[in-house]
Design a protein around this motif. Structure first.
Motif, mmCIF file in Angstrom:
data_model
loop_
_atom_site.group_PDB
_atom_site.id
_atom_site.type_symbol
_atom_site.label_atom_id
_atom_site.label_comp_id
_atom_site.label_asym_id
_atom_site.label_seq_id
_atom_site.Cartn_x
_atom_site.Cartn_y
_atom_site.Cartn_z
ATOM 1 N N ILE A 194 -0.390 5.100 6.709
ATOM 2 C CA ILE A 194 0.045 3.744 6.409
ATOM 3 C C ILE A 194 1.190 3.388 7.357
ATOM 4 O O ILE A 194 2.344 3.765 7.121
ATOM 5 C CB ILE A 194 0.506 3.592 4.939
ATOM 6 C CG1 ILE A 194 -0.616 3.986 3.984
ATOM 7 C CG2 ILE A 194 0.974 2.159 4.665
ATOM 8 C CD1 ILE A 194 -0.232 3.927 2.513
ATOM 9 N N GLU A 200 -5.047 3.218 -6.551
ATOM 10 C CA GLU A 200 -5.989 3.773 -5.576
ATOM 11 C C GLU A 200 -6.737 2.660 -4.847
ATOM 12 O O GLU A 200 -7.006 2.768 -3.639
ATOM 13 C CB GLU A 200 -6.968 4.708 -6.266
ATOM 14 C CG GLU A 200 -6.333 6.011 -6.737
ATOM 15 C CD GLU A 200 -7.263 6.853 -7.580
ATOM 16 O OE1 GLU A 200 -8.298 6.315 -8.043
ATOM 17 O OE2 GLU A 200 -6.963 8.051 -7.790
ATOM 18 N N ILE A 208 3.692 7.854 5.715
ATOM 19 C CA ILE A 208 4.009 6.429 5.727
ATOM 20 C C ILE A 208 5.123 6.264 6.755
ATOM 21 O O ILE A 208 6.219 6.807 6.590
ATOM 22 C CB ILE A 208 4.484 5.953 4.342
ATOM 23 C CG1 ILE A 208 3.365 6.151 3.307
ATOM 24 C CG2 ILE A 208 4.938 4.490 4.398
ATOM 25 C CD1 ILE A 208 3.832 6.017 1.872
ATOM 26 N N ARG A 245 -5.532 0.226 8.081
ATOM 27 C CA ARG A 245 -4.464 0.550 9.030
ATOM 28 C C ARG A 245 -4.741 -0.005 10.418
ATOM 29 O O ARG A 245 -3.816 -0.448 11.118
ATOM 30 C CB ARG A 245 -4.234 2.075 9.092
ATOM 31 C CG ARG A 245 -5.417 2.880 9.612
ATOM 32 C CD ARG A 245 -5.111 4.363 9.703
ATOM 33 N NE ARG A 245 -3.948 4.659 10.495
ATOM 34 C CZ ARG A 245 -3.953 4.704 11.831
ATOM 35 N NH1 ARG A 245 -5.075 4.433 12.492
ATOM 36 N NH2 ARG A 245 -2.854 4.993 12.493
ATOM 37 N N THR A 247 0.126 13.098 3.990
ATOM 38 C CA THR A 247 -0.047 11.661 4.120
ATOM 39 C C THR A 247 1.281 11.070 4.575
ATOM 40 O O THR A 247 2.305 11.248 3.914
ATOM 41 C CB THR A 247 -0.457 11.026 2.783
ATOM 42 O OG1 THR A 247 -1.717 11.571 2.378
ATOM 43 C CG2 THR A 247 -0.567 9.515 2.900
ATOM 44 N N VAL A 264 -4.498 1.123 -2.112
ATOM 45 C CA VAL A 264 -4.442 1.994 -0.939
ATOM 46 C C VAL A 264 -5.750 1.920 -0.158
ATOM 47 O O VAL A 264 -5.751 1.816 1.082
ATOM 48 C CB VAL A 264 -4.145 3.452 -1.350
ATOM 49 C CG1 VAL A 264 -4.221 4.379 -0.141
ATOM 50 C CG2 VAL A 264 -2.770 3.546 -2.006
ATOM 51 N N ARG A 317 0.820 4.175 -2.741
ATOM 52 C CA ARG A 317 0.555 5.579 -2.376
ATOM 53 C C ARG A 317 1.679 6.494 -2.848
ATOM 54 O O ARG A 317 1.435 7.629 -3.280
ATOM 55 C CB ARG A 317 0.385 5.692 -0.854
ATOM 56 C CG ARG A 317 -0.040 7.090 -0.399
ATOM 57 C CD ARG A 317 -1.418 7.414 -0.938
ATOM 58 N NE ARG A 317 -1.809 8.813 -0.707
ATOM 59 C CZ ARG A 317 -1.511 9.823 -1.516
ATOM 60 N NH1 ARG A 317 -0.796 9.610 -2.625
ATOM 61 N NH2 ARG A 317 -1.927 11.045 -1.241
ATOM 62 N N ALA A 334 0.834 -1.204 0.000
ATOM 63 C CA ALA A 334 0.000 0.000 0.000
ATOM 64 C C ALA A 334 0.868 1.253 0.000
ATOM 65 O O ALA A 334 0.556 2.243 -0.667
ATOM 66 C CB ALA A 334 -0.922 0.000 1.225
ATOM 67 N N ALA A 335 1.987 1.212 0.735
ATOM 68 C CA ALA A 335 2.906 2.351 0.763
ATOM 69 C C ALA A 335 3.487 2.606 -0.620
ATOM 70 O O ALA A 335 3.580 3.753 -1.071
ATOM 71 C CB ALA A 335 4.022 2.088 1.770
#
Length: 249
Positions: A193, A224, A177, A232, A175, A227, A65, A61-62
């Motif tokens: 994240i 998208e 991470i 989380r 945002t 993500v 993103r 996901a990181a």
């Protein structure tokens, strides 16, 4: 450094400790970084010193993103520079991100030493030396950032982070991470994240995911979706449960 045989049961952990020791000798890591390394190693031990499935999902996901970001920045402190300098450069290249040095125990000498260390590992441009902007709400040296770096970034990777700066960056609407072995830390709890993994595994894994997504031409919609599908709260809970169980072979 004492040669560590590959069959030593703590071989990788011992090598990682030596990287931090070398970082202190090179002037890139503070002595407090030794303490931070020991704290993280304790959590990693309870995680089985492996990337658990929820961490791998967070790393994917990181990567997605970062690929979606308009202006991603990877923050680098002394321990990060000692542990994964080349790996951070590779991640920056994979997701077209800037590298920026940011330190709590900031001196001009340390800043230059870390920037040079990153350049020695392939970085072409390293931010953080200008310090022509500040993060609101912080009164210490980590407030100092570059205007065309962290200050204007939309997505920031903050590995091995101080919790107060993580909270301040979140207040700015960025945002985050976060790579942190403690799922209960302020940094992990603040992150969009949270990657609960050892940085020596997390950064290469994010790079691997980013390259795979780019090489097969993943669409914006797919990125998208990756993500959006990441939970989380579930990731934090899974990591905490793994640590509390501490099931070791």
């Amino acid at each position: 450094m004492t040669e560590i045989p590959d069959d030593h049961p703590r071989a990788e952990s011992l090598r990682t400790r030596h990287r931090i020791e070398d970082g202190v000798e090179l002037g890139i890591t503070s002595k407090q970084g030794l303490i931070a390394q020991g704290r993280g190693e304790a959590y990693d031990y309870l995680l089985g010193e492996e990337t658990i499935p929820s961490a791998d999902a967070a790393e994917r996901a990181a990567a997605a993103r970062l690929l979606l970001a308009d202006h991603p920045v990877l923050s680098v402190n002394g321990n990060v520079a000692a542990l994964v300098p080349g790996e951070m450069v590779e991640l920056a290249e994979a997701v077209d991100a800037d590298l920026e040095v940011n330190l709590f125990n900031r001196t001009a000498e340390r800043m230059e030493a870390i920037a040079d260390h990153l350049r020695d590992h392939g970085a072409e441009d390293v931010k953080g030396l200008a310090a022509d902007a500040r993060i609101p709400g912080l009164d210490h040296e980590r407030a100092k950032v570059d205007e065309d770096g962290i200050r204007s970034a939309d997505v920031v990777v903050v590995p091995l982070e101080d919790g107060d700066r993580a909270e301040a960056l979140a207040e700015m609407g960025k945002t985050e991470i976060v790579v942190d072995l403690n799922p209960m830390s302020r940094s992990a709890q603040t992150a969009a994240i949270p990657v609960i993994d050892n940085i020596v595994r997390a950064v290469p894994n994010m790079t691997k995911h980013a390259r795979e997504l780019r090489e097969r031409g993943a669409s914006r919609e797919e990125l998208e979706a990756i993500v959006a599908e990441f939970d989380r709260e579930e990731a934090l809970e899974a990591a905490e449960k793994a640590i509390r169980r501490g099931e070791l072979d």
